[in-house]
Scaffold this motif. Structure first.
Motif, PDB file in Angstrom:
ATOM      1  N   ILE A   1       0.847  -1.204   0.000  1.00 20.58           N
ATOM      2  CA  ILE A   1       0.000   0.000   0.000  1.00 20.58           C
ATOM      3  C   ILE A   1       0.879   1.250   0.000  1.00 20.58           C
ATOM      4  O   ILE A   1       0.620   2.216  -0.723  1.00 20.58           O
ATOM      5  N   ALA A   2       1.940   1.229   0.801  1.00 28.25           N
ATOM      6  CA  ALA A   2       2.849   2.377   0.870  1.00 28.25           C
ATOM      7  C   ALA A   2       3.484   2.659  -0.487  1.00 28.25           C
ATOM      8  O   ALA A   2       3.714   3.825  -0.850  1.00 28.25           O
ATOM      9  N   SER A   3       3.733   1.597  -1.272  1.00 27.70           N
ATOM     10  CA  SER A   3       4.361   1.797  -2.582  1.00 27.70           C
ATOM     11  C   SER A   3       3.459   2.583  -3.528  1.00 27.70           C
ATOM     12  O   SER A   3       3.933   3.258  -4.436  1.00 27.70           O
ATOM     13  N   TYR A   4       2.134   2.516  -3.319  1.00 24.59           N
ATOM     14  CA  TYR A   4       1.204   3.269  -4.164  1.00 24.59           C
ATOM     15  C   TYR A   4       1.289   4.775  -3.906  1.00 24.59           C
ATOM     16  O   TYR A   4       0.827   5.572  -4.719  1.00 24.59           O
ATOM     17  N   LEU A   5       1.855   5.144  -2.756  1.00 29.04           N
ATOM     18  CA  LEU A   5       1.879   6.549  -2.349  1.00 29.04           C
ATOM     19  C   LEU A   5       3.233   7.211  -2.586  1.00 29.04           C
ATOM     20  O   LEU A   5       3.443   8.350  -2.175  1.00 29.04           O
ATOM     21  N   GLU A   6       4.135   6.500  -3.254  1.00 36.59           N
ATOM     22  CA  GLU A   6       5.467   7.052  -3.511  1.00 36.59           C
ATOM     23  C   GLU A   6       5.354   8.332  -4.338  1.00 36.59           C
ATOM     24  O   GLU A   6       4.531   8.440  -5.247  1.00 36.59           O
ATOM     25  N   GLY A   7       6.178   9.310  -3.987  1.00 37.17           N
ATOM     26  CA  GLY A   7       6.147  10.590  -4.680  1.00 37.17           C
ATOM     27  C   GLY A   7       5.251  11.614  -4.017  1.00 37.17           C
ATOM     28  O   GLY A   7       5.174  12.762  -4.468  1.00 37.17           O
ATOM     29  N   LEU A   8       4.585  11.201  -2.936  1.00 40.09           N
ATOM     30  CA  LEU A   8       3.723  12.118  -2.189  1.00 40.09           C
ATOM     31  C   LEU A   8       4.261  12.290  -0.773  1.00 40.09           C
ATOM     32  O   LEU A   8       4.843  11.371  -0.197  1.00 40.09           O
TER      33      LEU A   8
END
Length: 263
Positions: free
Chosen positions: A223-230
């Motif tokens: 799930i954390a990988s989906y938020l990379e760049g934020l």
């Protein structure tokens, strides 16, 4: 429960609707006998479903307050469901009266309810669209003059991502949305995790087998990988209980929430 004389066109009150069941869990009135019967079945398998639904709703509205308080004046609520008070629109407009909200759902039943209930609410537009087709959704929001992606926007995806299957590329969906969002935009998201109570996971999978409500539970790392760049606001990707003010108990299913900002 809803009065059958006021059933919106296109709605079948004798067939259970996941959106109306969720409305019941939140304490709303827009459900029918078929929805109530199904909800009671769910509660027998997962008795803390009502508490989780209400915590998720509180987290959603907290995300709205954070984004609008930071100056965001346009909101895209994906998987908005049947309108219920206090709504995203009501909470946002208490902070900033000029806020525009687009309430998106892919369910024609929800769209029928929302269209009937939001008629005449200036700056609050229901849209029938599918998160699994993000390019189409973004294009319509822009071309129909509902959202200006050159300006900051708050995108709310609460209670939705764990119903996006792996083959539907949830990470890619969020990446497309992130690319479209201007700096200063916010993403508010929740996701049920595979680290939930194992007995509950087995029961939930069995109860929903063959339906459109089978969840895709994922690890915290995925799930954390989906938020990379934020930029993730404190307390980061954490159980939704940690985001709320009260000393809330743990639940059998762990739902992680995060409020993120695009720099």
């Amino acid at each position: 429960m809803s009065d059958f004389r006021r059933v919106p066109m296109g709605v079948d009150p004798y067939k259970p609707s996941s959106a109306r069941i969720y409305n019941y869990m939140l304490g709303g009135k827009d459900y029918y006998e078929a929805d109530l019967e199904y909800a009671e079945q769910v509660l027998r398998v997962a008795p803390d479903s009502k508490a989780l639904a209400r915590m998720s709703r509180r987290f959603l509205l907290q995300g709205v307050e954070v984004a609008v308080g930071a100056g965001v004046c346009q909101i895209v609520d994906v998987g908005a469901g049947i309108p219920i008070s206090p709504s995203v629109y009501e909470v946002a407009r208490k902070v900033e009266p000029s806020v525009r909200v687009v309430s998106i759902d892919f369910d024609p039943v929800v769209h029928a309810h929302a269209t009937a209930m939001l008629s005449g609410a200036a700056g609050n537009t229901p849209m029938l669209a599918d998160l699994r087709q993000p390019a189409d959704m973004i294009d319509r929001l822009s071309s129909e003059g509902l959202i200006d992606f050159a300006q900051p926007v708050a995108v709310l995806i609460v209670g939705v991502l764990h119903f996006i299957m792996d083959e539907e590329n949830p990470g890619g969906i969020l990446a497309e949305l992130r690319a479209a969002m201007a700096p200063g935009s916010y993403l508010v998201v929740t996701h049920a995790t595979s680290e939930s109570d194992s007995r509950f996971v087995r029961q939930a999978m069995s109860a929903t087998k063959g339906s459109s409500a089978v969840p895709a539970l994922r690890s915290r790392a995925e799930i954390a990988s989906y938020l990379e760049g934020l930029e993730t606001l404190a307390p980061g990707l954490a159980p939704i209980q940690d985001w709320l003010d009260d000393d809330l108990p743990a639940t059998r299913v762990e739902i992680l929430g995060c409020i993120c900002r695009k720099s």
